[in-house]
Design an enzyme around this catalytic site. Structure first.
Site, PDB file in Angstrom:
ATOM      1  N   MET A  31      13.478   1.985  26.062  1.00 53.21           N
ATOM      2  CA  MET A  31      12.465   3.004  26.551  1.00 53.21           C
ATOM      3  C   MET A  31      12.023   2.702  27.979  1.00 53.21           C
ATOM      4  O   MET A  31      10.887   2.176  28.073  1.00 53.21           O
ATOM      5  CB  MET A  31      11.291   3.468  25.624  1.00 53.21           C
ATOM      6  CG  MET A  31      11.870   4.084  24.310  1.00 53.21           C
ATOM      7  SD  MET A  31      10.788   4.021  23.187  1.00 53.21           S
ATOM      8  CE  MET A  31      11.187   2.465  22.373  1.00 53.21           C
ATOM      9  N   ASP A  65      12.574  -1.726  19.632  1.00 49.86           N
ATOM     10  CA  ASP A  65      12.083  -0.828  20.671  1.00 49.86           C
ATOM     11  C   ASP A  65      11.635  -1.717  21.946  1.00 49.86           C
ATOM     12  O   ASP A  65      10.387  -2.299  21.857  1.00 49.86           O
ATOM     13  CB  ASP A  65      11.030  -0.198  19.976  1.00 49.86           C
ATOM     14  CG  ASP A  65      11.519   0.705  19.006  1.00 49.86           C
ATOM     15  OD1 ASP A  65      12.273   1.811  19.302  1.00 49.86           O
ATOM     16  OD2 ASP A  65      10.734   0.617  17.901  1.00 49.86           O
ATOM     17  N   MET A 119       9.704  -1.647  25.433  1.00 52.66           N
ATOM     18  CA  MET A 119       8.987  -0.530  26.266  1.00 52.66           C
ATOM     19  C   MET A 119       8.432  -1.225  27.484  1.00 52.66           C
ATOM     20  O   MET A 119       8.187  -2.371  27.681  1.00 52.66           O
ATOM     21  CB  MET A 119       7.816   0.137  25.535  1.00 52.66           C
ATOM     22  CG  MET A 119       8.292   0.625  24.172  1.00 52.66           C
ATOM     23  SD  MET A 119       6.868   1.084  23.179  1.00 52.66           S
ATOM     24  CE  MET A 119       7.667   1.829  21.871  1.00 52.66           C
ATOM     25  N   HIS A 137      16.772  -0.178  21.380  1.00 54.37           N
ATOM     26  CA  HIS A 137      16.226   1.360  21.621  1.00 54.37           C
ATOM     27  C   HIS A 137      15.606   0.796  23.208  1.00 54.37           C
ATOM     28  O   HIS A 137      14.426   0.271  23.180  1.00 54.37           O
ATOM     29  CB  HIS A 137      15.549   1.766  20.815  1.00 54.37           C
ATOM     30  CG  HIS A 137      15.076   3.349  21.424  1.00 54.37           C
ATOM     31  ND1 HIS A 137      13.945   3.971  20.509  1.00 54.37           N
ATOM     32  CD2 HIS A 137      15.098   4.017  22.248  1.00 54.37           C
ATOM     33  CE1 HIS A 137      13.801   4.947  21.153  1.00 54.37           C
ATOM     34  NE2 HIS A 137      14.467   5.096  22.169  1.00 54.37           N
ATOM     35  N   MET A 191      15.185  11.689  19.300  1.00 55.10           N
ATOM     36  CA  MET A 191      13.666  11.132  18.943  1.00 55.10           C
ATOM     37  C   MET A 191      12.704  12.324  18.306  1.00 55.10           C
ATOM     38  O   MET A 191      12.780  13.363  18.749  1.00 55.10           O
ATOM     39  CB  MET A 191      12.946  10.985  20.366  1.00 55.10           C
ATOM     40  CG  MET A 191      13.387   9.571  21.094  1.00 55.10           C
ATOM     41  SD  MET A 191      13.079   8.142  20.139  1.00 55.10           S
ATOM     42  CE  MET A 191      11.382   8.177  19.535  1.00 55.10           C
ATOM     43  N   GLY A 207       4.613   3.788  17.489  1.00 58.84           N
ATOM     44  CA  GLY A 207       5.006   3.982  15.967  1.00 58.84           C
ATOM     45  C   GLY A 207       3.871   4.722  15.293  1.00 58.84           C
ATOM     46  O   GLY A 207       2.848   4.933  15.881  1.00 58.84           O
ATOM     47  N   SER A 249      12.160  -0.549  12.253  1.00 55.66           N
ATOM     48  CA  SER A 249      11.808  -0.804  13.549  1.00 55.66           C
ATOM     49  C   SER A 249      10.578  -1.961  13.664  1.00 55.66           C
ATOM     50  O   SER A 249       9.564  -1.739  13.076  1.00 55.66           O
ATOM     51  CB  SER A 249      11.124   0.532  14.054  1.00 55.66           C
ATOM     52  OG  SER A 249      10.481   0.061  15.220  1.00 55.66           O
ATOM     53  N   ASP A 301      14.711   8.855  14.834  1.00 54.74           N
ATOM     54  CA  ASP A 301      13.545   7.846  15.204  1.00 54.74           C
ATOM     55  C   ASP A 301      12.394   8.490  15.364  1.00 54.74           C
ATOM     56  O   ASP A 301      11.924   9.288  16.445  1.00 54.74           O
ATOM     57  CB  ASP A 301      13.999   7.010  16.499  1.00 54.74           C
ATOM     58  CG  ASP A 301      13.025   5.860  16.669  1.00 54.74           C
ATOM     59  OD1 ASP A 301      12.113   5.574  15.934  1.00 54.74           O
ATOM     60  OD2 ASP A 301      13.315   5.192  17.704  1.00 54.74           O
ATOM     61  N   HIS A 335      15.948  -2.217  14.280  1.00 57.32           N
ATOM     62  CA  HIS A 335      15.877  -1.367  15.373  1.00 57.32           C
ATOM     63  C   HIS A 335      14.705  -2.195  16.116  1.00 57.32           C
ATOM     64  O   HIS A 335      13.803  -2.512  15.805  1.00 57.32           O
ATOM     65  CB  HIS A 335      15.072  -0.002  14.915  1.00 57.32           C
ATOM     66  CG  HIS A 335      14.886   0.869  15.950  1.00 57.32           C
ATOM     67  ND1 HIS A 335      16.173   1.695  16.452  1.00 57.32           N
ATOM     68  CD2 HIS A 335      13.905   1.363  16.681  1.00 57.32           C
ATOM     69  CE1 HIS A 335      15.744   2.666  17.366  1.00 57.32           C
ATOM     70  NE2 HIS A 335      14.344   2.505  17.802  1.00 57.32           N
TER      71      HIS A 335
HETATM   72  C1  DX5 Z   1       8.698   4.847  19.096  1.00 51.37           C
HETATM   73  C2  DX5 Z   1       9.772   3.963  18.456  1.00 51.37           C
HETATM   74  C3  DX5 Z   1      10.167   4.075  17.277  1.00 51.37           C
HETATM   75  C4  DX5 Z   1       8.673   3.722  16.288  1.00 51.37           C
HETATM   76  C5  DX5 Z   1       8.938   4.377  14.915  1.00 51.37           C
HETATM   77  O1  DX5 Z   1       8.694   5.210  20.397  1.00 51.37           O
HETATM   78  O2  DX5 Z   1      10.897   4.357  19.376  1.00 51.37           O
HETATM   79  O3  DX5 Z   1      11.126   3.114  16.883  1.00 51.37           O
HETATM   80  O4  DX5 Z   1       8.844   2.220  16.046  1.00 51.37           O
HETATM   81  O5  DX5 Z   1       7.941   3.981  14.272  1.00 51.37           O
HETATM   82  P1  DX5 Z   1       7.497   5.112  12.846  1.00 51.37           P
HETATM   83  O6  DX5 Z   1       8.725   5.065  11.966  1.00 51.37           O
HETATM   84  O7  DX5 Z   1       6.184   4.544  12.533  1.00 51.37           O
HETATM   85  O8  DX5 Z   1       7.345   6.408  13.526  1.00 51.37           O
HETATM   86 ZN    ZN Z   2      12.828   3.262  18.547  1.00 46.80          ZN
END
Ligand code: DX5
Ligand code: ZN
Length: 214
Positions: A67, A34, A36, A65, A136, A143, A7, A174, A32
């Site tokens: 969100m 992310d 947001m 991904h 999830m 993260g 990610s 994830d 990946h």
């Molecule tokens: C959280 C994200 C993840 C995140 C994972 O909302 O969707 O992809 O970056 O981070 P780690 O691996 O540090 O939990």
């Molecule tokens: Zn993610």
């Protein structure tokens, strides 16, 4: 073999292009990304310009991904930016059928994600309309959180349902995946592991990625 999708959220954004190259050289199959919006999740990250600017740096699979609330509004733009898989949240879509169709119409592979408290029942009407399901294993938004154990049981049940129904859908997990939790995630049915801090937080990306494969 399980695929690894690091990610980008945990990378050094001042040199993101190089980070993507390093990840690819270290053996990751996917990247990946992310996205947001500060609405569906209480955090913001990046969107089209970042993804589009990284695309020329690598041929790695872009696993986007989303969100974001009502992602259907932006599917075409994420497709144009260079996404290969576009994953949306069941909780964020007013019309999930239409959203998945929009992803396919844009020529991309469609994924559906569920938050830790959303049951797998929420996915059942869409199994013929997606190529990927993203479980999830933390609350989306940040993260570096700890994996929520009950999500592993949920993933196991999903795997059983897909096998029973003969559905060839990729299961991705994830959140909170590291060398300690990866074996459980793999045993619970994950085909693709997302890992942010467990890869970008380590000095040697290849060692970190190999450690996740077990
Ligand atoms: C959280 C994200 C993840 C995140 C994972 O909302 O969707 O992809 O970056 O981070 P780690 O691996 O540090 O939990
Ligand atoms: Zn993610």
């Amino acid at each position: 073999m399980v695929k690894i999708s690091p990610s980008l959220l945990s990378c050094d954004f001042s040199r993101a292009g190089e980070e993507v190259k390093r990840i690819e050289e270290a053996g990751a199959e996917w990247l990946h990304l992310d996205v947001m919006d500060g609405h569906f999740v209480p955090n913001m990250s990046f969107a089209f310009p970042t993804i589009a600017s990284l695309r020329p740096h690598s041929d790695i699979v872009f696993d986007v991904h989303l969100m974001i609330t009502d992602p259907i509004r932006y599917i075409e733009r994420f497709a144009k930016a260079g996404a290969d898989y576009i994953t949306v949240h069941v909780e964020a879509c007013a019309d999930l059928h239409a959203t998945l169709k929009a992803i396919h119409d844009a020529g991309k592979k469609a994924g559906i994600s569920i938050k830790p408290d959303t049951p797998i029942d929420a996915l059942m009407d869409y199994l013929d309309e997606c190529e990927l399901i993203l479980i999830m294993s933390v609350e989306p938004g940040y993260g570096g959180q700890k994996l929520i154990p009950k999500t592993m049981d949920k993933m196991k049940r999903l795997k059983d349902v897909l096998t029973h129904r003969g559905k060839d859908i990729i299961i991705e997990v994830d959140g909170g995946i590291n060398a300690e939790t990866a074996p459980l995630a793999i045993a619970s049915g994950a085909d693709v592991l997302v890992a942010g801090s467990a890869v970008f937080g380590k000095p040697d990306y290849k060692v970190a990625i190999d450690a996740l494969r077990g």
